[in-house]
Design a protein around this motif. Structure first.
Motif, short mmCIF file in Angstrom:
data_model
loop_
_atom_site.label_atom_id
_atom_site.label_comp_id
_atom_site.label_asym_id
_atom_site.label_seq_id
_atom_site.Cartn_x
_atom_site.Cartn_y
_atom_site.Cartn_z
N PRO A 84 0.80 -1.24 0.00
CA PRO A 84 0.00 0.00 0.00
C PRO A 84 0.82 1.28 0.00
CG PRO A 84 0.08 -0.91 2.22
CD PRO A 84 0.84 -1.88 1.34
N SER A 88 -0.78 4.90 -1.44
CA SER A 88 -1.18 5.86 -0.40
C SER A 88 -0.44 7.19 -0.51
CB SER A 88 -0.95 5.26 0.99
OG SER A 88 0.45 5.08 1.23
N THR A 129 -4.14 -2.08 -9.29
CA THR A 129 -5.59 -2.19 -9.11
C THR A 129 -6.12 -3.60 -9.38
OG1 THR A 129 -5.91 -1.46 -11.42
CG2 THR A 129 -6.02 0.22 -9.68
N LYS A 132 -6.75 -5.40 -5.27
CA LYS A 132 -7.35 -4.75 -4.10
C LYS A 132 -8.33 -3.65 -4.52
CE LYS A 132 -3.81 -5.68 -0.64
NZ LYS A 132 -4.75 -6.34 0.29
N VAL A 133 -9.56 -3.78 -4.01
CA VAL A 133 -10.58 -2.80 -4.35
C VAL A 133 -10.25 -1.44 -3.78
CG1 VAL A 133 -12.00 -3.41 -2.34
CG2 VAL A 133 -13.07 -2.35 -4.34
N GLU A 134 -9.59 -1.39 -2.60
CA GLU A 134 -9.25 -0.10 -2.03
C GLU A 134 -8.26 0.67 -2.89
OE1 GLU A 134 -7.16 -3.25 0.64
OE2 GLU A 134 -9.00 -3.02 -0.54
N GLU A 137 -10.29 2.10 -5.79
CA GLU A 137 -11.04 3.29 -5.39
C GLU A 137 -10.13 4.51 -5.33
OE1 GLU A 137 -14.63 1.60 -2.59
OE2 GLU A 137 -12.61 1.63 -1.74
N LYS A 138 -8.90 4.33 -4.83
CA LYS A 138 -7.94 5.43 -4.80
C LYS A 138 -7.61 5.90 -6.22
CE LYS A 138 -5.51 4.27 -0.48
NZ LYS A 138 -5.72 5.54 0.20
N TYR A 174 -14.77 -4.40 -10.06
CA TYR A 174 -15.23 -4.16 -8.68
C TYR A 174 -16.55 -3.37 -8.72
CZ TYR A 174 -10.26 -5.07 -7.73
OH TYR A 174 -9.01 -5.60 -7.69
N ALA A 176 -17.56 -1.41 -6.49
CA ALA A 176 -17.32 -0.07 -5.95
C ALA A 176 -16.81 0.91 -6.99
CB ALA A 176 -16.32 -0.16 -4.79
N THR A 177 -16.14 0.41 -8.03
CA THR A 177 -15.58 1.31 -9.05
C THR A 177 -16.26 1.20 -10.40
OG1 THR A 177 -13.86 -0.36 -9.45
CG2 THR A 177 -13.31 1.47 -7.97
#
Length: 660
Positions: A84, A88, A129, A132-134, A137-138, A174, A176-177
Motif C-alpha cells: 500500500p 497511499s 488495481t 485490491k478494491v481499495e 477506489e484510490k 469491482y 465499488a468502481t
C-alpha cells in the motif's frame, strides 16, 4: 497517427528499453526531488514525505531520468502489487498526470525517451488495481479514468491500448468502481468491442506485417523484447501481446455483461459472430476468449434471445461441444441454457439436437458429473410434445432414436439374463469380424452396414465394444467422404471411452473429418490429443510422432495462427491493387494476377518436367508409380505400430481397429 509514427521513429536504433538493471544513481545528485536518492533515505517518515513530494513534482519536470523512474516503479508494481505504500502516497495522481501530459504535449513526448512513459504509467495503474478494491477506489479518485480512456481511443498506439484496457478492466471488475465508469459506459463498451474485433488486423498491419524492420516503431520493438531481441522474438512477443490485448478487452466486456449492462451493444449480431473467431488458442491458452463471453450472455434472457437468432454462433457452439478443446463444457453449457429457456428452446433445438445427441453417453467431463444424463433429460423433457410439434423429420427421427437408446433399449435389456447377454457378445464379435473382412476387401459400404448391425444388437452396457464399433464405422464414413457422420460416430466413441476423449483412433479420425470440413481449430485440438495419447501409451519406449499427425499439426497450426485472417486480408488487398494497376498496362485479370504472384509474392508456378527425350525422368516417374501402387495395395505398419488398411487413406494415415 502518421506524424506520430514519423517522430517516434527518430529514436536511434541504439535506444534500448530502460529497466531497473540499467539504472545508475549519481552519488553527487543535486536534484531535490530525485526519486532514486529518496528511496535510499534511511528515515521512514522522511522517506514517505519525500516520495509523496516526488510524485507531485515528476509530472511537472523535464528530467531525463523520468523513464528510469517509471521503469523502476513498474517493476515494483508488478512484483509487489499489494504493497500500500505507493498507492497511499500519490502514485495514481502521478501516473494520470504523466499519461495526460504525453497525450497533450507532443513536444515533451518526443523528447529523450519520454515516449515510453504513458505505457509504463498505464501498466503501473493496472498492476496496483488488479487485486485490491481499495487501491482501485484510490485510482478512481485520483482521476485515472479520463487519461486511460484517451489511450483506449487510440491517441497513441496499440501498445498503449493494451495496458489501458487492462487497467480499465480491473476497475470494471469491482462493484465499488464500476459505477465510476458509468458516464463513459457507452463509449467504453463500443471502443472495447471495436478493439477486440480489429486489434489483430491493426497489429499485423502496423507491426507484424511490416517486412522492413527499419520501418517498425523502434520503441515498440524495444518494449516487446527489452531491447535485446531480434525480429523473430519481436514477432513472437507481438503475437503474445496481441492475444492479451484481445482477451483483456473481452474481460472488460465480461464485467459489463455479467451485470447485464450494455447488452444491447454487446449482443449485436456482427459482434457475436466475431466472438466465435476469438480463440485464446495456443498463445493465451488460459483464456476462454470469445466463447467465455458468449456463455456470460447466455445467463441473461436478452443475451439468450440474441444468441439464439444467429445460426453461425449456434453451429460454433455445437462444434465446440463436440471437440477435445478445454472449453468443450462451455459449448455444452451454452446449448443447455438455450434449451432450458422456453423462449429460445424451439428456435435452437433444430440445430442443437444434432450436436448434443452425440454426447448423451458422456459420464464425467472435468468437474461435471453425469453430464450425458443432463443432456438426455433436457432433450427428452418434452419428447411427446416435440414429437407432435416438429415438422422437421430429421429432428423427430433424432429424438426417437434417443428415446429408443436411453429408454426403450435399457428397459428391454434390463430383463435379459447374463447368459443371453454373453451370447450377444459372441454374436457381435462374429459380425464385427465379418465387417473387418469386408473392410479389408475394400467393400466399405457393406462393412459400414455390418458395423451398424452389430451396434443395433450390442447391449448398452457393453461400452468398450460399442466404442470400437462406433470408431470403426467412423473410419468407413471417412472413406465414403461423409465427414459429418464420421464426426458423429467418433464423438460417440470418445464419450464411451474412459476417461472421456481418450480413444486415440477416434481422435485421429475426428481430426481428419474436421479437416475435411475446414474446421482447423477442432482438427488441431483432436490431433494434439491424439499425439498426447500416443506418447502416454509408449512411455517405456522411444516415442515417435506419426508423420501424418505431424503433418496435420503443421497444417492446422498455420491455419489457426493468430494473424492468419489479418494476413489473408492484407494479401488479398495487395492482389486487388496489383490487379487494378495491371489493367492500366492492358493486361487481362488472370495475367495480372499471375504476374503479381510470381514477382511480388515469391510464389513459383509448377511446371511439368518434359518426358519426351528424357529417359531418366520417365524411369523415375514409372518407379514412383509402382511404389505408390504397392503402398496402397499392401498393408503396412505406421510409426505407432497400427496397421494401415488397403483403401485410400485421408491425410496420409490409418489406424483401423481390426480388434480392440
Amino acid at each position: 497517427m502518421d506524424s506520430l509514427k514519423k517522430k517516434k521513429n527518430t529514436l536511434t536504433t541504439s535506444t534500448t528499453i530502460p529497466t531497473s538493471n540499467t539504472m545508475h544513481i549519481d552519488q553527487t545528485c543535486t536534484n531535490s526531488f530525485c526519486f532514486f536518492c529518496t528511496m535510499k533515505e534511511p528515515d521512514s517518515h522522511q522517506k514517505r514525505a519525500r516520495i509523496a513530494n516526488c510524485f507531485k513534482k515528476i509530472p511537472l519536470g523535464d528530467q531525463q531520468d523520468h523513464v528510469l523512474v517509471l521503469s523502476g516503479l513498474w517493476n515494483i508494481a508488478m512484483t509487489h502489487p499489494d504493497n500500500p505504500e505507493f498507492p497511499s502516497l500519490g502514485v495514481f495522481e502521478c501516473m494520470a498526470s504523466l499519461i495526460d501530459r504525453g497525450i497533450n504535449d507532443r513536444n515533451w513526448l518526443y523528447r529523450d525517451q519520454n515516449v515510453y512513459i504513458p505505457y509504463y504509467a498505464a501498466h503501473i495503474i493496472g498492476s496496483y488495481t488488479m487485486n485490491k478494491v481499495e487501491f482501485a477506489e484510490k485510482a478512481v479518485k485520483a482521476g485515472v479514468i479520463p487519461p486511460l480512456m484517451e489511450l483506449l481511443r487510440g491517441k497513441m498506439s496499440w501498445i498503449e491500448q493494451r495496458v489501458a484496457v487492462r487497467a480499465l478492466g480491473h476497475l470494471a471488475s469491482y462493484d465499488a468502481t464500476l459505477e465510476a465508469l458509468a458516464s463513459y459506459e457507452h463509449d467504453l463498451v463500443s471502443l472495447t468491442m471495436k478493439l477486440a474485433s480489429t486489434c489483430l488486423d491493426v497489429v499485423y498491419d502496423n507491426f507484424i506485417g511490416v517486412k522492413d524492420e527499419r520501418k517498425r516503431l523502434k520503441y515498440q520493438s524495444n518494449l516487446l523484447t527489452k531491447g535485446v531481441g531480434g525480429l523473430e522474438m519481436e514477432k513472437c512477443k507481438a503475437e503474445e501481446w496481441s492475444s492479451q490485448l484481445q482477451c483483456w478487452s473481452l474481460y472488460l466486456l465480461n464485467c459489463f455483461a455479467y451485470k447485464e449492462r450494455s447488452l444491447n451493444l454487446i449482443c449485436r449480431q456482427d459482434f457475436l459472430k466475431d466472438l466465435c473467431g476469438m480463440w485464446g488458442g495456443l498463445v493465451n491458452y488460459t483464456s476462454p476468449a470469445g466463447v467465455g463471453l458468449i456463455r456470460i450472455l447466455c445467463y441473461s434472457k436478452y443475451g439468450r434471445k440474441m444468441v439464439s437468432e444467429s445460426i453461425e454462433v449456434l453451429e460454433n457452439l455445437g462444434n465446440l461441444s463436440r471437440s477435445s478443446d478445454d472449453w468443450q463444457y462451455i459449448g455444452i453449457d451454452c446449448l443447455l441454457l438455450l434449451l432450458k429457456d422456453p423462449d429460445t428452446r424451439y428456435s435452437v433445438i433444430e440445430i442443437a439436437v444434432f450436436f448434443l445427441i452425440d454426447l448423451v453417453e458422456l459420464r464425467d467431463l472435468g468437474d461435471r458429473s453425469n453430464l450425458g444424463e443432463a443432456i438426455t433429460k433436457q432433450l427428452l423433457l418434452f419428447y411427446k410434445q416435440n414429437k407432435l410439434k416438429y415438422n422437421n423429420g430429421k429432428v423427430r427421427k433424432a429424438l426417437e432414436d434417443l428415446w429408443n437408446l436411453k429408454v426403450e433399449r435399457r428397459r428391454k435389456e434390463r430383463v435379459l439374463s447374463e447368459e443371453i447377454q454373453e451370447e450377444r457378445r459372441v454374436l457381435i464379435g462374429l459380425i464385427k469380424q465379418q465387417a473387418n473382412h469386408m473392410f479389408w476387401l475394400g467393400e466399405i459400404e457393406e462393412a459400414l452396414r455390418k458395423y451398424s448391425e452389430a451396434l443395433a444388437l450390442c447391449p448398452v452396457r457393453f461400452r468398450k465394444e460399442r466404442m470400437v464399433l462406433y470408431s470403426n464405422r467412423a473410419q468407413c464414413q471417412l472413406l465414403l467422404k461423409d465427414p459429418d457422420s464420421a464426426i458423429s460416430d467418433s464423438t460417440r466413441a470418445l464419450c464411451l471411452s474412459t476417461p472421456v476423449n481418450s480413444h486415440c483412433r477416434s481422435l485421429w479420425r475426428r481430426s481428419q473429418a474436421y479437416d475435411m470440413k475446414g474446421l482447423a481449430k477442432e482438427s488441431l485440438m483432436d490431433c494434439i490429443m491424439f499425439i498426447n495419447g500416443c506418447i502416454k501409451s509408449e512411455a517405456t519406449k522411444r516415442v515417435k510422432i506419426p508423420y501424418y499427425a505431424a503433418r496435420m499439426i503443421s497444417k492446422q497450426i498455420e491455419a489457426t495462427w493468430l494473424f492468419s485472417c489479418a494476413q489473408s486480408k492484407m494479401e488479398s488487398g495487395g492482389v486487388k491493387e496489383a490487379m487494378q494497376e495491371s489493367r492500366g498496362d492492358h493486361e487481362s485479370g488472370n495475367e495480372g494476377m499471375m504476374r503479381y504472384m510470381m514477382e511480388n509474392k515469391g510464389l513459383s508456378t509448377i511446371t511439368e518436367e518434359p518426358l519426351i527425350g528424357n529417359e531418366w525422368s520417365r524411369r523415375k516417374l514409372e518407379r514412383a508409380r509402382r511404389i505408390s501402387k504397392r503402398a496402397v495395395m499392401a498393408p503396412s505398419i505406421n510409426l505407432l505400430g497400427l496397421p494401415h488398411h488397403r483403401a485410400e487413406i485421408p491425410c496420409g494415415g490409418s489406424d483401423f481397429d481390426g480388434k480392440c
